[in-house]
Design a protein around this motif. Structure first.
Motif, PDB file in Angstrom:
ATOM      1  N   PHE A   1       2.679  10.813   1.024  1.00  0.00           N
ATOM      2  CA  PHE A   1       3.104  11.953   1.588  1.00  0.00           C
ATOM      3  C   PHE A   1       4.624  11.506   2.494  1.00  0.00           C
ATOM      4  O   PHE A   1       5.542  12.016   2.435  1.00  0.00           O
TER       5      PHE A   1
ATOM      6  N   GLN B   1      -0.559   8.657   3.625  1.00  0.00           N
ATOM      7  CA  GLN B   1       0.651   7.624   3.488  1.00  0.00           C
ATOM      8  C   GLN B   1       1.515   8.125   2.340  1.00  0.00           C
ATOM      9  O   GLN B   1       2.724   7.711   2.717  1.00  0.00           O
TER      10      GLN B   1
ATOM     11  N   TYR C   1      -6.123  -0.934  -6.964  1.00  0.00           N
ATOM     12  CA  TYR C   1      -6.853  -0.786  -5.404  1.00  0.00           C
ATOM     13  C   TYR C   1      -8.544  -0.303  -5.687  1.00  0.00           C
ATOM     14  O   TYR C   1      -9.261  -0.693  -4.817  1.00  0.00           O
TER      15      TYR C   1
ATOM     16  N   SER D   1     -15.101   6.414  -5.103  1.00  0.00           N
ATOM     17  CA  SER D   1     -15.736   7.814  -5.117  1.00  0.00           C
ATOM     18  C   SER D   1     -14.747   8.812  -5.424  1.00  0.00           C
ATOM     19  O   SER D   1     -13.710   8.610  -5.545  1.00  0.00           O
TER      20      SER D   1
ATOM     21  N   SER E   1     -13.648  10.791  -3.659  1.00  0.00           N
ATOM     22  CA  SER E   1     -12.515  11.137  -2.639  1.00  0.00           C
ATOM     23  C   SER E   1     -11.547   9.688  -2.443  1.00  0.00           C
ATOM     24  O   SER E   1     -10.955   9.834  -1.390  1.00  0.00           O
TER      25      SER E   1
ATOM     26  N   LEU F   1      -3.236   9.794   0.397  1.00  0.00           N
ATOM     27  CA  LEU F   1      -2.467  11.209   0.500  1.00  0.00           C
ATOM     28  C   LEU F   1      -1.615  11.207   1.446  1.00  0.00           C
ATOM     29  O   LEU F   1      -0.298  11.255   1.303  1.00  0.00           O
TER      30      LEU F   1
ATOM     31  N   MET G   1     -11.757  -1.202  -2.706  1.00  0.00           N
ATOM     32  CA  MET G   1     -12.322  -0.179  -1.990  1.00  0.00           C
ATOM     33  C   MET G   1     -13.522   0.632  -2.605  1.00  0.00           C
ATOM     34  O   MET G   1     -13.681   0.307  -3.862  1.00  0.00           O
ATOM     35  N   ALA G   2     -14.219   1.378  -1.912  1.00  0.00           N
ATOM     36  CA  ALA G   2     -15.106   1.915  -2.383  1.00  0.00           C
ATOM     37  C   ALA G   2     -14.571   3.155  -3.374  1.00  0.00           C
ATOM     38  O   ALA G   2     -13.747   4.062  -2.948  1.00  0.00           O
TER      39      ALA G   2
ATOM     40  N   PHE H   1       0.922  -1.137   0.210  1.00  0.00           N
ATOM     41  CA  PHE H   1      -0.109  -0.080   0.090  1.00  0.00           C
ATOM     42  C   PHE H   1       0.935   1.342   0.156  1.00  0.00           C
ATOM     43  O   PHE H   1       0.568   2.014  -0.744  1.00  0.00           O
TER      44      PHE H   1
ATOM     45  N   ASN I   1      -8.149  10.561  -1.378  1.00  0.00           N
ATOM     46  CA  ASN I   1      -7.591  10.711  -0.044  1.00  0.00           C
ATOM     47  C   ASN I   1      -7.139   9.930   0.948  1.00  0.00           C
ATOM     48  O   ASN I   1      -6.444   9.951   1.713  1.00  0.00           O
ATOM     49  N   SER I   2      -7.525   8.581   0.499  1.00  0.00           N
ATOM     50  CA  SER I   2      -7.137   7.384   1.404  1.00  0.00           C
ATOM     51  C   SER I   2      -5.675   7.334   1.116  1.00  0.00           C
ATOM     52  O   SER I   2      -5.005   6.723   2.059  1.00  0.00           O
TER      53      SER I   2
END
Lengths: 291, 417, 352
Positions: A221, A219, A202, A209, A211, A217, A206-207, A16, A214-215
């Motif tokens: 950085f 990690q 991924y 959408s 956004s 971002l 995952m859902a 991930f 954002n999940s």
């Protein structure tokens, strides 16, 4: 938890972190640009994969398509916007921030707040009464393969040579006849393509959408910060270390401490070795050569 | 060079200005300020993470108001909706609540999805003595003179759910919930009710908002082997849990929830069997149309007006019924003045909603509602194995001595304070 | 250069006109508009704090949002625990000092440790997100400081307004209070820009090494400026918290952390007046878009930022200033010495 359980968690976290960070790392490391639209590039990849799979294209071809199309999209964005900002790192923060707003909201307008997802393929593997997702194990393999591809691109191709030269000194590279603008464009495209690949990979887990990105971002950085400017060595080492910290803390105290741990490690690393792991390694290598 | 720069500035300025004007003229067309209209303020998220539910709720309002206007309006006046986009941002909620009250001078406000956004605007409503409807499932406990909560609360959802799950599966519960007030207080509710009934909470886990990776959580659940897994997950990212659970989790364990499926239609958005073996207590969901004639009528009307929508969830109905209840109270009071409307609402007013009657309990300002137990099988087919009729919001009045019809209150009570 | 005389140029005229305009504004509009503008003005301090540390001193920070939040939370916890309204002005001052002190410690930790340039940005970004993550999980009833629960994602509400004795700063009083502080801070920062201290800061921005070789204690200057910036951001947070009686962890979020950077960069970071004007304009603009309920709001906002940075890289407000300067003042006076400075910039480093 069994030993294999922990190893599985570690592989999962490692993959991930690597996949979340790699597109960002390439762009940041080679061009010095902080791409705040990185999450949205990943999101775009996820949409392409999901929509293509829904349209009947096999999942793995859809994922490849994501990488390709987001790469092309990245190239267009570069030509239109980013290329005007080469050498103005911090202005690119504003531009990519703007791009990310447009992409997230644009996607919401076009496809609505959510689209139907694709199920995770390949089923699960049962070891000692525990179920393990085969697809997630595959993600780990792909993360390693992606690092391999980056190694090959930067060490064994003409583009790689030119881009490393550009990274070291843009002016000297240019005076030696390297078209640095072209190198930057291709680099941005490559970074975007990796982000698209990550999104595609991924999407089935995952859902999907607007956004979605954002999940990844935070990690991504943190991994890039800890890794430093070299997208290969840096990302690999920081993914390895952070993956371990995250899995261990997750296991002992739960998800929140896993997250907090990542951030605290990042702060400590920047303070002690501001150039990140790759800076540390490069320094060692240089010293070796001098001696 | 300078010439070029100057023309750039103008180019950018003109572009910005025209974009801005275009946006504003397309959005707020109906604010000519005529005194003849009754204004209803709506605060829902049309963009951002919560827009999945926000859009459904906005559409629920629009449907209800359209019907009211077609039947001659309220007190002979047309009802106008003023609906800024709160963008899933709590500061925006505050800004827009103030704007609706002080600038647009609306007669009542409906809205907010997450508990955080409700708590952001509730003090503003109280300070300005504005009638406020929170038509949403939530963690319960709000006792406020100006707030009417018409959605489902723990008495409707958690007590019934625990009762059904304990009878069917056993008494060892594992809860995972979103780590903010809604999740924390709901988890407290589960603990209180499960323990009251002689059950046991084997573990309680709080997941940070925005988390999408659940590997370690799943392996902990597998290890604990509970009889029932309670999932109180909020937002798009957290709903990724179900896909991962289907592969790595022990799917013999039944799942129970009060928020998923009914709000974000995860059973339609995920490929089966991600939500197999999942129970939810609902006051409404689209699939109820197969059971219930009035529900079917509502769903048909909804899709007729909004053919592109994907789901008509619990909160769309709550908002719709909320608007209708308010309209009924205004008619009864003969005015839109806040105190008179509150008095009318406290008269035990009832509206026959799409999923059964919705009655305002005068003491708590919450709703008496029918509750359905919904079950999703391996193919994500929804069935309704059980129904509770006219479940009362008793907790605030019997346990905490709240009686809003007699005594003003402005606080939120929780099960463990 | 003569520092005692106010130069006749667009920036100064606009600055003066702006303050006069803000001063008479409440005479012409509803009390809602005044309340709303006081919110925008309280956010101006956040932009100014970044314009100070980044524009003057070249310290690139994502951390202003962190000090903003620290200020807001500190004020809330302190004043709500004490519960005496007469204490609120003390809370304001102590809150600002605490923000400055934390910034000083962080600055000390970074600048004396040789952390600079983009790494300051990264370390402050991490710190900001740590605070958000931490405050976000404090919803449980075990997270209490004194009497006051931290509230997790919901944040704290019911924060008291500032009052002097029985004189409460609400509505128009609050507006003029903020405006007064704004005027003081604005004039202070403008003065700083032409003081010896300010010139040293600018020298550090332009070339750290050279300044150091001239015998200046560079980390000391950086830390001091960073602390002042932290105090200003903290002030902004306190004013914001009293405006809405409310503060949440989202004021530490990734969005909140990047917004000041975007605003200051788009306005023109070396110019305080520009960031004041642009911040007010941006908040007004984005709020109007949101109020229109249009789903295109965020697209337009994003597009606007991209256009600004693409076509007027020095910042839109600064570009406007320069253009008007040329148009109006070039005939009155000979061109100022800006040219020379611009040439030097080309040789400067790309990241500062």
């Amino acid at each position: 938890m069994s030993i294999f359980g922990f190893i599985y968690q570690y592989m999962d976290n490692f993959a991930f972190l690597i996949l979340a960070a790699i597109g960002l790392a390439v762009i940041f490391g080679m061009m010095g640009i902080i791409n705040l639209a990185h999450g949205e590039f990943i999101m775009l990849g996820a949409y392409i994969t999901t929509l293509a799979t829904m349209a009947g294209i096999p999942l793995f071809i859809s994922i490849a398509l994501s990488a390709l199309l987001v790469g092309i999209y990245g190239f267009i964005i570069d030509r239109l916007i980013i290329s005007k900002l080469y050498g103005r790192t911090l202005d690119s923060v504003v531009a990519t921030w703007g791009i990310s707003m447009i992409m997230a909201q644009g996607m919401l307008i076009i496809f609505g707040p959510s689209i139907q997802g694709v199920g995770t393929p390949l089923g699960s593997l049962s070891i000692g009464g525990e179920n393990y997702s085969v697809y997630r194990i595959l993600l780990f393999v792909i993360a390693i393969a992606v690092l391999g591809v980056i190694y090959w691109v930067f060490m064994h191709t003409k583009f790689g040579l030119q881009s490393r030269a550009t990274m070291q000194s843009q002016e000297i590279a240019r005076s030696l006849g390297v078209n640095t603008n072209k190198v930057y464009s291709l680099t941005f495209m490559l970074g975007a393509a990796f982000a698209g690949l990550t999104g595609g990979l991924y999407a089935p887990t995952m859902a999907v959408s607007p956004s979605f990105g954002n999940s990844f971002l935070m990690q991504s950085f943190v991994t890039v910060i800890v890794g430093g400017s070299n997208p290969l060595i840096g990302t690999f080492l920081s993914g390895g270390v952070l993956g371990f910290v995250n899995s261990a803390l997750n296991m002992i105290w739960g998800t929140f401490y896993g997250r907090l741990g990542l951030l605290i490690v990042a702060i400590i690393v920047i303070r002690l070795i501001p150039l990140g792991f790759s800076g540390l390694v490069e320094k060692k290598l240089m010293r070796g050569r001098d001696a | 060079m300078n010439q070029l720069k100057n023309s750039n500035i103008f180019l950018v300025l003109t572009l910005l200005l025209s974009l801005f004007l275009a946006a504003c003229s397309s959005g707020s067309s109906a604010s000519d300020g005529s005194e003849e209209k009754i204004k209803l303020g709506v605060l829902e998220d049309v963009s951002g993470d919560f827009s999945l539910v926000g859009v459904q709720k906005l559409h629920g309002t629009q449907l209800a108001v359209e019907e009211i206007n077609e039947n001659g309006g309220l007190l002979g006046k047309e009802v106008e909706i003023i609906a800024p986009d709160t963008q899933s941002d709590n500061t925006r909620y505050q800004e827009m609540a103030r704007k609706l009250i002080l600038d647009d001078k609306v007669d009542a406000i409906m809205g907010a999805y997450s508990s955080a956004s409700r708590e952001a605007i509730r003090p503003i409503m109280e300070k300005n003595e504005m009638l406020y409807f929170y038509n949403n499932q939530y963690e319960g406990g709000v006792a406020s003179k100006y707030t009417f909560a018409t959605g489902a609360i723990p008495e409707h959802q958690i007590e019934t759910l625990v009762e059904a799950m304990m009878e069917e599966y056993g008494s060892r519960f594992y809860t995972i919930s979103a780590d903010y007030n809604f999740g924390q207080i709901s988890a407290d509710w589960f603990r209180t009710i499960v323990e009251e009934r002689g059950g046991e909470i084997v573990n309680e886990e709080f997941i940070p908002l925005g988390e999408s990776q659940f590997g370690s959580t799943i392996s902990r659940i597998n290890e604990a082997k509970p009889d029932v897994l309670v999932t109180l997950l909020v937002g798009q990212e957290q709903s990724s849990f179900y896909g991962q659970w289907a592969l790595e989790g022990n799917t013999d364990i039944p799942m129970a929830t009060t928020v998923n499926m009914v709000q974000g239609y995860e059973h339609l958005r995920y490929e089966a069997p991600a939500l197999a073996n999942m129970y939810v207590t609902a006051t409404f969901m689209e699939e109820l149309a197969s059971e219930n004639e009035t529900a079917k009528e509502f769903v048909d009307k909804f899709y007729e007006k909004f053919p592109d929508d994907e789901y008509v969830g619990m909160e769309a109905e709550a908002q719709y019924s909320g608007v209708k209840l308010w309209a009924k109270a205004v008619e009864q009071a003969g005015t839109t003045e806040t105190d008179a409307v509150i008095e009318a609402l406290e008269s035990g007013i009832t509206y026959d909603g799409p999923a059964g009657p919705v009655t305002i309990d005068p003491a708590t300002h919450h709703a008496i509602r029918d509750v359905y137990l919904a079950y999703s099988d391996k193919e994500h087919n929804i069935t309704f194995p059980r129904k509770w009729e006219a479940v009362e919001p008793y907790w605030l009045s019997t346990e905490k001595g709240v009686n809003l019809a007699e005594k003003d209150d402005f606080s939120q009570y929780t099960p463990i304070d | 250069m003569n520092t005692s005389k106010i130069k006749l140029n667009t920036e100064n005229i606009v600055g003066i006109v702006m303050f006069i305009g803000l001063f008479v504004y409440p005479l012409f509009v509803s009390s809602y508009q005044v309340l709303n503008l006081s919110y925008f003005l309280s956010m101006v301090f956040l932009s100014m704090s970044l314009a100070l540390i980044w524009g003057f001193c070249g310290i690139f920070s994502f951390g202003q949002a962190a000090f903003f939040g620290i200020g807001g939370y500190f004020y809330a916890i302190l004043t709500m625990n004490i519960g005496i309204s007469a204490f609120t002005p003390v809370g304001l001052i102590v809150g600002v000092l605490v923000g400055a002190a934390i910034a000083w410690v962080l600055g000390y930790f970074m600048f004396y440790g040789g952390v600079n340039d983009v790494f300051v940005g990264l370390i402050t970004l991490c710190l900001t997100v740590v605070l958000e993550t931490f405050m976000g999980q404090t919803a449980g009833s075990e997270w209490k400081i004194g009497e006051i629960g931290l509230g997790g994602f919901n944040g704290i509400d019911g924060i008291p307004t500032i009052s002097f004795g029985s004189f409460m700063l609400t509505g128009i009083n609050f507006y003029y209070f903020i405006l007064f502080i704004l005027l003081v801070v604005y004039v202070g920062l403008r003065y700083l820009g032409i003081s010896k201290f300010g010139y040293t800061a600018i020298a550090i921005r332009e070339n750290r090494e050279r300044t150091k070789l001239f015998g200046y204690n560079v980390p000391k200057y950086q830390t001091t400026i960073f602390a002042i910036g932290g105090g200003l951001a903290s002030l902004s947070g306190i004013l914001y918290a009293t405006w809405g009686s409310y503060i949440t962890p989202s004021s530490f979020g990734l969005t909140a952390a990047t917004l000041p950077v975007v605003l200051v960069a788009a306005a023109g970071r070396k110019n305080i007046t520009a960031s004041v004007i642009f911040t007010i304009a941006y908040y007004w603009f984005s709020q109007s878009l949101s109020a229109s309920g249009s789903e295109y709001a965020l697209v337009i906002l994003g597009l606007g930022l991209v256009l600004v940075i693409l076509f007027v890289p020095e910042g839109i407000v600064v570009a406007l200033f320069k253009w008007i300067d040329q148009l109006v003042f070039s005939r009155i006076r000979k061109k100022p010495t800006i040219k020379l400075k611009e040439k030097e910039k080309v040789h400067g480093h790309s990241i500062n």
